[in-house]
Design a protein around this motif. Structure first.
Motif, PDB file in Angstrom:
ATOM      1  N   TYR A   9       0.814  -1.237  -0.155  1.00  0.00           N
ATOM      2  CA  TYR A   9      -0.178  -0.169  -0.074  1.00  0.00           C
ATOM      3  C   TYR A   9       0.873   1.340  -0.112  1.00  0.00           C
ATOM      4  O   TYR A   9       0.613   2.099  -0.615  1.00  0.00           O
ATOM      5  N   ILE A  13       1.211   4.205  -3.058  1.00  0.00           N
ATOM      6  CA  ILE A  13       0.806   5.760  -2.918  1.00  0.00           C
ATOM      7  C   ILE A  13       2.216   6.584  -3.245  1.00  0.00           C
ATOM      8  O   ILE A  13       2.112   7.562  -3.876  1.00  0.00           O
TER       9      ILE A  13
ATOM     10  N   CYS B  75      -9.334  11.634  -1.046  1.00  0.00           N
ATOM     11  CA  CYS B  75      -7.905  11.857  -0.088  1.00  0.00           C
ATOM     12  C   CYS B  75      -8.032  11.227   1.017  1.00  0.00           C
ATOM     13  O   CYS B  75      -7.168  10.602   1.587  1.00  0.00           O
ATOM     14  N   LEU B  78      -7.800   7.517   0.898  1.00  0.00           N
ATOM     15  CA  LEU B  78      -6.373   6.958   0.498  1.00  0.00           C
ATOM     16  C   LEU B  78      -5.316   7.227   1.967  1.00  0.00           C
ATOM     17  O   LEU B  78      -4.709   6.716   2.226  1.00  0.00           O
ATOM     18  N   SER B  79      -5.460   8.524   2.373  1.00  0.00           N
ATOM     19  CA  SER B  79      -4.715   8.882   3.567  1.00  0.00           C
ATOM     20  C   SER B  79      -4.989   8.188   4.813  1.00  0.00           C
ATOM     21  O   SER B  79      -3.905   8.104   5.644  1.00  0.00           O
ATOM     22  N   LEU B  82      -3.242   5.007   5.229  1.00  0.00           N
ATOM     23  CA  LEU B  82      -1.674   5.424   5.033  1.00  0.00           C
ATOM     24  C   LEU B  82      -1.181   5.980   6.423  1.00  0.00           C
ATOM     25  O   LEU B  82      -0.124   5.438   6.807  1.00  0.00           O
ATOM     26  N   PHE B 101       6.387  11.318   2.089  1.00  0.00           N
ATOM     27  CA  PHE B 101       4.937  11.257   1.890  1.00  0.00           C
ATOM     28  C   PHE B 101       4.353  12.939   1.615  1.00  0.00           C
ATOM     29  O   PHE B 101       3.331  13.199   1.198  1.00  0.00           O
ATOM     30  N   TYR B 153      -4.334  14.606  -6.451  1.00  0.00           N
ATOM     31  CA  TYR B 153      -2.773  14.529  -6.503  1.00  0.00           C
ATOM     32  C   TYR B 153      -2.272  15.718  -5.866  1.00  0.00           C
ATOM     33  O   TYR B 153      -1.150  15.585  -5.065  1.00  0.00           O
ATOM     34  N   LEU B 156      -3.473  15.664  -1.703  1.00  0.00           N
ATOM     35  CA  LEU B 156      -3.101  14.660  -1.082  1.00  0.00           C
ATOM     36  C   LEU B 156      -2.404  14.815   0.314  1.00  0.00           C
ATOM     37  O   LEU B 156      -2.626  14.422   1.421  1.00  0.00           O
ATOM     38  N   ILE B 160      -2.740  13.760   4.476  1.00  0.00           N
ATOM     39  CA  ILE B 160      -1.952  12.815   4.909  1.00  0.00           C
ATOM     40  C   ILE B 160      -1.310  13.351   6.341  1.00  0.00           C
ATOM     41  O   ILE B 160      -1.556  12.775   7.350  1.00  0.00           O
TER      42      ILE B 160
END
Lengths: 258, 274
Positions: A9, A13, B75, B78-79, B82, B101, B153, B156, B160
């Motif tokens: 993952y 990213i 976002c 995805l975050s 992560l 990141f 993009y 993001l 995060i």
């Protein structure tokens, strides 16, 4: 198994974030103007870029505005934060409320509002107006990082210094300033990067004929991308990478010394 | 406090900024309201604000809201995993992997958008690769999808960073306590991790939603000239049509959304703390 999935993952990213940038860097060495085929390795876009006066002047404008805006906003922001200690809490919250406006508001509204002001006052737009705008949106970032430091100042040390015979300025420079310097440094760094990266507010306050890197790229892109822009991106990326490495290494090195 | 001889000297020291803030923050904002609420002949009117209800304008506003919500949601989705993975790695402060990141955040915003123009073009990099592999080509440049991709993009890292910080601050003992008291993985997540990371989520949402809602550069570059967002319309009013009154009126509409977003954030933040 879970660890593997987690690593995959993270990798996905990272690929999403960096593959586009790497593509640009590769294209900056492509001798073919077309983005669809590889025409062999070349440095000609870099050479063109370095002899391009428009890029040189935009780069100079960007850097000089960022440096000046950082210096002014750091000084004003730090002074104001220190002054806040002596102000009534009501006045303090009014000042902080106003300071928060540019942070919360959309950049486009901030940009437009400043443009209206400059047009209304018949100030011709260009270097000065961009600088004024950048100082304005940078001060909140400086104050935001200096304020927590100021709140944690230990006044007993300052008073002890006074009791031991130090003059007020001397006691200030010896006991209070060292405590807030880290906040000032990180505020200044933040202001500098914000200023370098800004496009929207600059766009509305720049006037015609005056370009920073951001506005130059925007104009170029509207006309169609030239390979020189890829060379420029690659250079900016490498510079940013090196700068960040230095910035991130510095505080770690310091704590190790202790 | 003894730092200042009197309140007066502190006030004197703060006065340059107070003057600065009035001239460059308060007055300009008042001018937006003045122009937005008057017509060209100077009379008071709500017409500029009401223009937002006209077909072309309301369409752009709706599209902006929808695209901003989708981008914020993507976002977030995805975050969050992560952030959880990074937080579970128990890294030192300023660890390289975390820096990695958020690094693209420091790359020029327009260059980041430009990369996707290059990748997505009809004869761009992605399609060249797809053709080489004999796969069907992708035609998403100049569509809403390309704009969402550009927003995700670009913004993001802004999601995060606060989420990772919030998750990293959670005391592991609290989670262990929940486990000891019999909570399962799902329950621990829903009742401990998620509520404790709420402030990070909310600030991430604001930091993505507001710029996504108000952007005009991303839509110009990735949406072609056909897809207009509310930011494009406001930009055109000022830079091409020179209608300051209408442009300001539409800016007031944008500010209403910003204030709404702030209120929602404050409400749910307080709810989380109680």
């Amino acid at each position: 198994m879970r660890k593997v999935l987690e690593r995959i993952y993270l990798a996905i990213i990272l690929i999403f974030m960096y593959a586009p940038i790497l593509t640009l860097i590769v294209l900056s060495f492509n001798s073919s103007k077309s983005r669809a085929k590889w025409g062999g390795f070349t440095l000609k876009w870099y050479i063109n870029l370095l002899s391009d006066e428009a890029v040189a002047s935009a780069l100079f404008n960007t850097l000089s505005i960022a440096v000046l805006a950082t210096i002014f906003s750091t000084i004003i922001g730090t002074f104001t934060c220190i002054a806040m200690i002596g102000l009534s809490s009501k006045l303090r919250s009014i000042i902080m409320g106003i300071t928060n406006i540019p942070m919360i508001n959309a950049d486009i509204v901030t940009g437009i509002s400043l443009m209206l002001l400059f047009r209304f006052l018949h100030i011709s737009t260009g270097f000065t107006t961009i600088l004024l705008a950048h100082i304005t949106f940078n001060i909140p970032f400086v104050m935001l990082s200096v304020m927590p430091r100021v709140k944690n100042i230990n006044f007993y040390v300052y008073e002890a210094a006074l009791d031991l015979g130090a003059s007020r300025p001397y006691a200030f420079f010896k006991t209070i300033l060292p405590d807030i310097v880290p906040g000032i440094v990180s505020g200044a760094l933040m202001a500098f990067t914000m200023s370098l990266d800004d496009f929207i507010i600059t766009y509305f306050t720049k006037g015609s004929g005056f370009e920073t890197l951001s506005t130059l790229i925007y104009n170029e892109v509207k006309r169609g991308i030239q390979p020189e822009i890829y060379a420029l991106s690659a250079l900016i990326f490498v510079v940013v990478l090196v700068l960040l490495m230095i910035v991130y290494r510095a505080p770690q090195a310091k704590t190790k010394e202790k | 406090m003894k730092l200042f001889k009197s309140k007066r000297s502190a006030g004197l020291m703060a006065s340059p900024y107070i003057a600065w803030a009035i001239i460059f923050i308060v007055v300009p904002l008042c001018m937006v309201f003045y122009y937005g609420l008057t017509s060209a002949d100077g009379g008071f009117t709500f017409d500029n604000i009401a223009t937002i209800m006209k077909p072309g304008y309301i369409k752009a506003l709706k599209r902006s809201i929808v695209l901003a919500i989708i981008s914020t949601l993507v976002c977030f989705l995805l975050s969050y995993p992560l952030g959880m993975i990074l937080a579970s790695m128990k890294l030192k402060k300023n660890a390289y992997i975390v820096t990695l990141f958020i690094l693209p955040m420091w790359m020029n915003f327009l260059l980041r958008t430009l990369t996707w123009m290059t990748l997505l073009e009809g004869k761009g990099v992605i399609n060249t690769i797809l053709e080489f592999l004999h796969l069907p080509t992708l035609n998403i440049i100049n569509t809403n999808g390309a704009i969402v991709l550009g927003m995700v993009y670009n913004f993001l890292p802004f999601m995060i960073l606060p989420i990772y910080n919030a998750l990293n601050r959670i005391d592991e003992n609290v989670i262990n306590a929940a486990r000891d008291l019999g909570a399962g993985t799902v329950q621990t997540f829903l009742r401990i991790t998620l509520p404790l990371s709420m402030p990070g989520i909310l600030s991430g949402i604001t930091m993505v939603f507001i710029p996504a809602l108000t952007t005009f550069a991303i839509s110009t570059m990735l949406g072609g000239s056909k897809i207009l967002l509310i930011g494009n319309i406001i930009e055109q009013e000022f830079t091409q049509l020179y209608d300051w009154h209408l442009g300001s009126g539409l800016s007031i509409v944008l500010m209403i959304f910003i204030i709404l977003n702030m209120i929602i954030e404050n409400l749910s933040d307080n709810g989380g703390n109680n």
